[in-house]
Design a protein around this motif. Structure first.
Motif, short mmCIF file in Angstrom:
data_model
loop_
_atom_site.label_atom_id
_atom_site.label_comp_id
_atom_site.label_asym_id
_atom_site.label_seq_id
_atom_site.Cartn_x
_atom_site.Cartn_y
_atom_site.Cartn_z
N PRO A 167 -2.92 7.00 -24.82
CA PRO A 167 -3.12 5.55 -24.89
C PRO A 167 -2.70 4.99 -26.25
CG PRO A 167 -5.07 6.65 -24.00
CD PRO A 167 -4.17 7.72 -24.54
N PHE A 168 -2.18 3.74 -26.22
CA PHE A 168 -1.74 3.08 -27.44
C PHE A 168 -2.46 1.76 -27.67
CE2 PHE A 168 2.78 5.14 -27.47
CZ PHE A 168 2.27 6.27 -28.07
N ASP A 169 -3.63 1.58 -27.07
CA ASP A 169 -4.37 0.34 -27.25
C ASP A 169 -5.59 0.52 -28.14
OD1 ASP A 169 -5.81 1.87 -25.47
OD2 ASP A 169 -6.29 0.23 -24.12
N GLY A 170 -5.63 1.63 -28.89
CA GLY A 170 -6.73 1.90 -29.78
C GLY A 170 -7.93 2.56 -29.13
N ASP A 171 -7.87 2.76 -27.83
CA ASP A 171 -8.94 3.42 -27.08
C ASP A 171 -8.40 4.78 -26.64
OD1 ASP A 171 -10.84 4.31 -25.23
OD2 ASP A 171 -11.14 2.33 -24.34
N THR A 172 -8.95 5.86 -27.17
CA THR A 172 -8.39 7.18 -26.89
C THR A 172 -8.78 7.73 -25.53
OG1 THR A 172 -10.26 8.27 -28.01
CG2 THR A 172 -8.29 7.80 -29.33
N LEU A 182 0.22 -10.11 -8.48
CA LEU A 182 -0.75 -9.44 -9.33
C LEU A 182 -0.01 -8.36 -10.11
CD1 LEU A 182 -3.72 -9.06 -10.17
CD2 LEU A 182 -3.94 -7.41 -8.29
N LEU A 183 0.06 -8.52 -11.42
CA LEU A 183 0.79 -7.60 -12.29
C LEU A 183 -0.20 -6.66 -12.96
CD1 LEU A 183 3.29 -6.61 -13.86
CD2 LEU A 183 2.96 -8.55 -15.41
N VAL A 184 0.07 -5.36 -12.84
CA VAL A 184 -0.84 -4.35 -13.39
C VAL A 184 -0.05 -3.36 -14.21
CG1 VAL A 184 -2.59 -2.61 -12.88
CG2 VAL A 184 -2.30 -4.57 -11.33
N ASN A 185 -0.39 -3.27 -15.50
CA ASN A 185 0.08 -2.15 -16.31
C ASN A 185 -1.06 -1.15 -16.35
OD1 ASN A 185 0.68 -0.36 -18.54
ND2 ASN A 185 2.25 -1.83 -19.17
N ALA A 200 -6.61 6.38 -19.25
CA ALA A 200 -6.63 5.15 -18.46
C ALA A 200 -5.84 5.33 -17.17
CB ALA A 200 -6.06 3.98 -19.26
N TYR A 201 -6.32 4.69 -16.12
CA TYR A 201 -5.55 4.54 -14.89
C TYR A 201 -6.05 3.30 -14.17
CZ TYR A 201 -9.27 6.43 -11.79
OH TYR A 201 -10.43 6.64 -11.07
N ALA A 202 -5.37 2.87 -13.12
CA ALA A 202 -5.73 1.64 -12.41
C ALA A 202 -6.33 1.95 -11.05
CB ALA A 202 -4.52 0.73 -12.25
N GLN A 203 -7.35 1.20 -10.70
CA GLN A 203 -7.94 1.23 -9.36
C GLN A 203 -7.65 -0.09 -8.67
OE1 GLN A 203 -12.11 2.10 -10.02
NE2 GLN A 203 -11.74 4.31 -10.12
N LEU A 204 -6.88 -0.03 -7.59
CA LEU A 204 -6.54 -1.21 -6.81
C LEU A 204 -7.32 -1.20 -5.51
CD1 LEU A 204 -4.10 -0.96 -8.80
CD2 LEU A 204 -2.69 -1.94 -6.98
N PRO A 231 -2.75 -0.94 -21.18
CA PRO A 231 -3.05 -1.48 -19.85
C PRO A 231 -3.46 -2.95 -19.87
CG PRO A 231 -4.91 -0.20 -20.66
CD PRO A 231 -3.82 -0.05 -21.68
N PHE A 232 -3.18 -3.63 -18.77
CA PHE A 232 -3.69 -4.98 -18.56
C PHE A 232 -3.53 -5.34 -17.09
CE2 PHE A 232 0.83 -5.68 -19.42
CZ PHE A 232 1.20 -6.65 -18.50
N VAL A 233 -4.25 -6.36 -16.67
CA VAL A 233 -4.15 -6.94 -15.33
C VAL A 233 -3.96 -8.44 -15.50
CG1 VAL A 233 -5.29 -7.30 -13.11
CG2 VAL A 233 -5.65 -5.15 -14.36
#
Length: 277
Positions: free
Chosen positions: A187-192, A177-180, A195-199, A168-170
């Motif tokens: 998850p593949f960012d090392g944090d198990t 505004l680009l949101v992954n 994840a989801y996004a709140q807009l 994920p990133f913003v």
């Protein structure tokens, strides 16, 4: 206005339950599921059923990802007379075969899922796709420069949201505004954590943040084994499980390194996985 966007559940039911509970506590106006509900995890059927029930009962919006496409393609291929029952092609298909065995009576429901969701607002359009505008396996990455990202997003969007990469990133690209939104189940960012996004859309315009949710990862590990998934998937199931445990992408390193030798008969899948891990 509050909007929750989740993606890449990948058949991880404990993670999905935790995220659903977190979303319900936040009470958004709209919830959007950006694909890859199924495959790679042990409970494709239960995850798809829950998402479709939330769609039908609570108005959640749901689109397809590339893994829904893999299931549809497998459903076509498995009935062909030349579909393998052994050998390298069979070994590489066992993961999708496990998911298909759970979903064979839900193929029509999967086939009707749209590929994108658009929402018009007073502050511009929100576009949600599984991956980029080029195709649903084209990952949108934080490390890419603006020139590359301009080719992957729709510049007409005030907010452009994707999943697929599990990272994920913003970020802003020009006026967009680009949101992954990252991954619920893998998850593949090392944090198990899931994840989801709140807009949110307020007087200052659009804002987004990535929400991380702790879930019972050990329960998913146990289900991998007790459900028969690990045995059915075969040796590569061990890579799937290690990805879950570490929060790191491993299959995309394994395949280029070992796939040619496996197909050439120079090494077995079991030996390749053992060496890799």
């Amino acid at each position: 206005m509050k909007i929750a966007i989740l993606a890449d559940i990948h058949a991880n039911l404990p993670a999905l339950h935790a995220v659903v509970a977190d979303i319900e506590a936040w009470a958004p106006d709209t919830v959007i599921v950006a694909g890859d509900i199924v495959n790679r995890g042990p409970q494709s059927d239960a995850c798809l059923d829950l998402i479709l029930r939330l769609r039908d009962e609570r108005g959640w919006q749901v689109i397809a990802g590339n893994h829904e496409g893999y299931i549809l393609r497998y459903a076509h291929d498995v009935v062909q007379p030349d579909f393998p029952t052994s050998g390298p092609r069979y070994e590489f298909s066992r993961l999708i075969g496990w998911a298909y065995a759970q979903l064979r009576d839900r193929i029509d429901a999967i086939a009707t899922l749209p590929e994108r969701f658009d929402l018009a607002t007073a502050e511009g359009a929100l576009y949600v796709l599984h991956a980029s505008v080029r195709h649903n396996r084209d990952g949108v990455l934080a490390a890419s420069d603006d020139a590359e990202l301009r080719q992957q997003i729709d510049p007409a969007a005030a907010v452009f949201c994707v999943g697929h990469t599990h990272m994920p990133f913003v970020r802003r690209v020009d006026s967009t505004l680009l949101v992954n939104v990252g991954s619920v189940g893998l998850p593949f960012d090392g944090d198990t954590r899931a994840a989801y996004a709140q807009l949110t859309l307020g007087r200052a315009g659009w804002a987004a943040e990535i929400r991380r949710v702790v879930y019972d990862l050990a329960a998913t590990e146990r289900i991998f084994i007790s459900s028969g998934a690990l045995e059915a998937i075969g040796p590569m199931g061990k890579i799937m499980l290690r990805e879950l445990q570490t929060g790191q992408s491993l299959m995309f390193n394994f395949l280029p390194r070992y796939s040619p030798a496996i197909h050439a008969g120079a090494i077995s899948v079991d030996d390749a996985v053992r060496e890799f891990l």
